[in-house]
Design a protein around this motif. Structure first.
Motif, PDB file in Angstrom:
ATOM      1  N   ASN A   1      -1.668   1.572 -12.362  1.00 19.72           N
ATOM      2  CA  ASN A   1      -2.987   1.608 -12.426  1.00 19.72           C
ATOM      3  C   ASN A   1      -3.286   2.002 -13.769  1.00 19.72           C
ATOM      4  OD1 ASN A   1      -5.770   1.988 -12.163  1.00 19.72           O
ATOM      5  ND2 ASN A   1      -5.603   2.951 -10.043  1.00 19.72           N
TER       6      ASN A   1
ATOM      7  N   THR B   1      -5.159   5.296 -14.349  1.00 18.15           N
ATOM      8  CA  THR B   1      -4.559   6.855 -14.102  1.00 18.15           C
ATOM      9  C   THR B   1      -3.514   6.864 -14.995  1.00 18.15           C
ATOM     10  OG1 THR B   1      -3.461   5.863 -12.410  1.00 18.15           O
ATOM     11  CG2 THR B   1      -5.403   6.702 -11.687  1.00 18.15           C
TER      12      THR B   1
ATOM     13  N   ASN C   1      -4.298   0.666  -6.135  1.00 20.41           N
ATOM     14  CA  ASN C   1      -5.214   1.593  -6.615  1.00 20.41           C
ATOM     15  C   ASN C   1      -4.377   2.925  -6.496  1.00 20.41           C
ATOM     16  OD1 ASN C   1      -7.489  -0.012  -6.701  1.00 20.41           O
ATOM     17  ND2 ASN C   1      -7.734   0.229  -4.460  1.00 20.41           N
ATOM     18  N   ASN C   2      -3.005   2.810  -6.755  1.00 16.56           N
ATOM     19  CA  ASN C   2      -2.172   4.010  -6.970  1.00 16.56           C
ATOM     20  C   ASN C   2      -2.488   5.079  -7.885  1.00 16.56           C
ATOM     21  OD1 ASN C   2      -0.422   3.715  -9.395  1.00 16.56           O
ATOM     22  ND2 ASN C   2      -0.663   1.756  -8.658  1.00 16.56           N
ATOM     23  N   LYS C   3      -2.253   6.184  -7.931  1.00 17.41           N
ATOM     24  CA  LYS C   3      -2.700   7.369  -8.577  1.00 17.41           C
ATOM     25  C   LYS C   3      -1.474   7.818  -9.737  1.00 17.41           C
ATOM     26  CE  LYS C   3      -5.327   8.858  -4.876  1.00 17.41           C
ATOM     27  NZ  LYS C   3      -5.845  10.113  -3.705  1.00 17.41           N
TER      28      LYS C   3
ATOM     29  N   ASP D   1       0.901  -1.233   0.165  1.00 19.11           N
ATOM     30  CA  ASP D   1       0.026   0.093  -0.034  1.00 19.11           C
ATOM     31  C   ASP D   1       0.861   1.156  -0.033  1.00 19.11           C
ATOM     32  OD1 ASP D   1       1.021  -0.122   2.484  1.00 19.11           O
ATOM     33  OD2 ASP D   1      -0.756   0.006   3.531  1.00 19.11           O
TER      34      ASP D   1
ATOM     35  N   SER E   1       0.506   0.816  -4.239  1.00 18.31           N
ATOM     36  CA  SER E   1      -0.823   0.062  -4.009  1.00 18.31           C
ATOM     37  C   SER E   1      -1.617  -0.153  -5.146  1.00 18.31           C
ATOM     38  CB  SER E   1      -1.542   1.327  -3.185  1.00 18.31           C
ATOM     39  OG  SER E   1      -2.867   1.107  -3.144  1.00 18.31           O
TER      40      SER E   1
END
Length: 545
Positions: free
Chosen positions: A349, A352, A317-319, A289, A315
């Motif tokens: 991700n 993104t 769901n990284n940006k 994470d 993570s």
């Protein structure tokens, strides 16, 4: 005119453009200019002199000292102030209430220090202010610390030299948002635990910093100090970080910073830390994470595969939006490049990621031994298909000594996978005279038809297939802003010029330069032909380099 001068924003804008002497003159012209003028005068502090000038002269016992300045080859003279009377709060009242709140930037520079404070004077100031951190610049926003300046001040004090670093907390408070901390030129002081502790604990002084630049040599005492420095705080507000080097251990620390959105690492020390070559533990999906807020990652490290240490910590769901990986010391093979692309597929991700750049070092091509294998198979080329899942990709740059597998048959897949692609750079900057591109001029036009948003393109094509008897394609014209052919093979400059004028009439820039190997001739027939193309295109005003 007088109405304009009644607007505070106008007055501030005027004074912000002035240097301190001019700002002081303007401040004394009228009451309207006094406050904004003084704000400009006191905006940046570079020495102890402004504080000293606001205190009574009879507080000090001044002593002239002469010292030798290393590296300057001459003697210098300075004034060291020793406390003669008790410093009371009333002596500091004017400075603290009227001047100190105006200070926004602090950078201690030895060349600006006319007067120096002895250790006893600094201790007296601490007692008078009850040891309050940042009391002498309570609204400070920008702080620049060159540790070598502290040592320079020590040398300037001659026989009275003292380390002023422990007392700089008088000027550095928790309001700082932008910090540059440099350990450059500081000699290896591993035997001085006080110096190491002062640097390591500096992170606690700046709990609200948002922008941090940390400069330090990658080996010696500073390596462990850097780990302690970043471990000394939670860095809850840090958004942008620039480093000169990193180690896998440090990367794991950085991954815990909750608000870090931009990370830039430029490691050009040319000495590889052994931890980079330690085998990575087995990857467990959904087990990390790290880097929860990271949007921009720019790495310049020894090997391009070192970037995997960062990607594995992200993570799911990284940006991350922008990824740039540069290698500086080793040649980048197709296998290494493919390994990084596969890691991007596994850890970034797809909702993104918008930009990917993978570049190899230019210096590698000065090595005459840096030649590719004799038997080159198609599987030795870099495969882009792992990146097809990133539907928001707008920019893709891959530049190394190898080649990317890119054929006309892939165009439909690329147009579906990357509908917003506007920058595609697959044209290596390096010499590949023995590799014939699989794409010709027809493929180039089909690519631009399928991906209409592309306005910047770098691609090797086989221009030798241009034919004067061939009918002109009805593909139309394309508004490219940049086009690079590198060392694309060419037989007829005149046919290439005709092709470019037909389909790219408004092209502002054509690039054909590339980096040669050390054993290549300075000017080849290929060079002369592309030179003729560029010279002919200069006759058209829109086509100029």
């Amino acid at each position: 005119m007088e109405r304009c001068l009644q607007i505070p924003e106008v007055l501030n804008s005027i004074c912000e453009e002035l240097n301190p002497p001019d700002a002081l003159s303007v401040a004394l012209t009228s009451r309207a200019f006094l406050e904004p003028g003084l704000d400009s005068v006191w905006y940046e502090i570079k020495s102890f002199d402004p504080l000293i000038s606001c205190l009574p002269d009879d507080l000090w016992l001044a002593k002239q000292v002469t010292s030798h300045q290393p590296g300057m080859g001459r003697m210098s003279t300075a004034t060291v102030l020793f406390v003669k009377k008790t410093i009371k709060p009333k002596h500091l009242k004017r400075y603290l209430s009227f001047y100190a709140p105006r200070i926004r930037s602090f950078e201690l520079k030895t060349q600006h220090c006319k007067k120096l404070l002895s250790r006893t004077s600094l201790q007296a100031l601490q007692l008078a202010t009850d040891h309050q951190p940042g009391v002498f610049s309570p609204c400070l926003k920008e702080c620049t610390i060159y540790w070598i300046s502290f040592q320079g001040i020590q040398q300037m004090m001659g026989n009275y030299k003292e380390d002023v670093a422990p007392y700089m907390s008088l000027f550095f408070g928790c309001s700082v948002e932008s910090l540059l901390l440099s350990l450059e030129e500081v000699p290896d002081e591993s035997e001085d635990p006080l110096l190491a502790a002062s640097v390591a604990l500096m992170g606690r002084r700046f709990p609200h910093v948002k922008d941090l630049v940390f400069e330090a040599p990658s080996l010696g005492w500073s390596l462990e100090v850097a780990h302690d420095f970043f471990a000394s705080s939670s860095w809850s507000y840090l958004q942008e970080l620039s480093l000169q080097y990193a180690t896998p251990r440090l990367v794991r620390q950085l991954a815990t910073f909750p608000c870090l959105s931009s990370l830039y690492i430029y490691d050009n020390q040319r000495q590889r830390h052994p931890d980079w070559d330690t085998p990575l533990p087995p990857y467990t999906p959904l087990g990390e994470d790290g880097f929860p807020a990271l949007r921009e990652l720019e790495l310049t490290l020894d090997k391009i595969t070192d970037a995997i240490h960062f990607l594995r910590l992200m993570s799911p769901n990284n940006k991350l939006k922008e990824l740039q990986c540069n290698a500086y010391a080793k040649g980048c093979t197709s296998e290494e490049c493919q390994t990084v692309i596969d890691a991007i597929r596994d850890h970034c991700n797809p909702l993104t990621l918008e930009s990917v750049s993978l570049c190899a070092p230019e210096e590698y091509f000065n090595d005459p031994q840096a030649i590719e294998q004799i038997d080159l198979a198609s599987e030795d080329l870099v495969d882009l298909s792992p990146l097809y899942r990133f539907s928001k990709l707008r920019s893709l740059e891959i530049q190394f000594e190898g080649s990317v597998q890119f054929a006309e048959a892939q165009i439909p897949e690329i147009s579906r996978a990357w509908p917003d692609l506007d920058n595609l750079e697959l044209c290596t900057r390096f010499s590949n005279p023995d590799r014939i591109p699989s794409m010709n001029h027809h493929g180039l036009l089909r690519l631009l038809q399928a991906c209409p948003k592309i306005d910047s393109l770098g691609l090797r094509i086989d221009t030798t297939q241009l034919n004067s008897k061939e009918e002109v394609s009805n593909a139309g014209t394309f508004p490219l802003k940049y086009l690079c052919f590198g060392d694309s093979p060419i037989c007829s400059p005149s046919l290439v010029v005709a092709f470019l004028r037909t389909h790219f009439p408004d092209l502002p820039s054509l690039e054909t330069t590339y980096i040669k190997r050390a054993n290549e001739a300075q000017e080849t027939l290929l060079d002369r032909r592309w030179k003729m193309v560029k010279e002919t295109l200069k006759e058209v005003p829109a086509l100029r380099n």
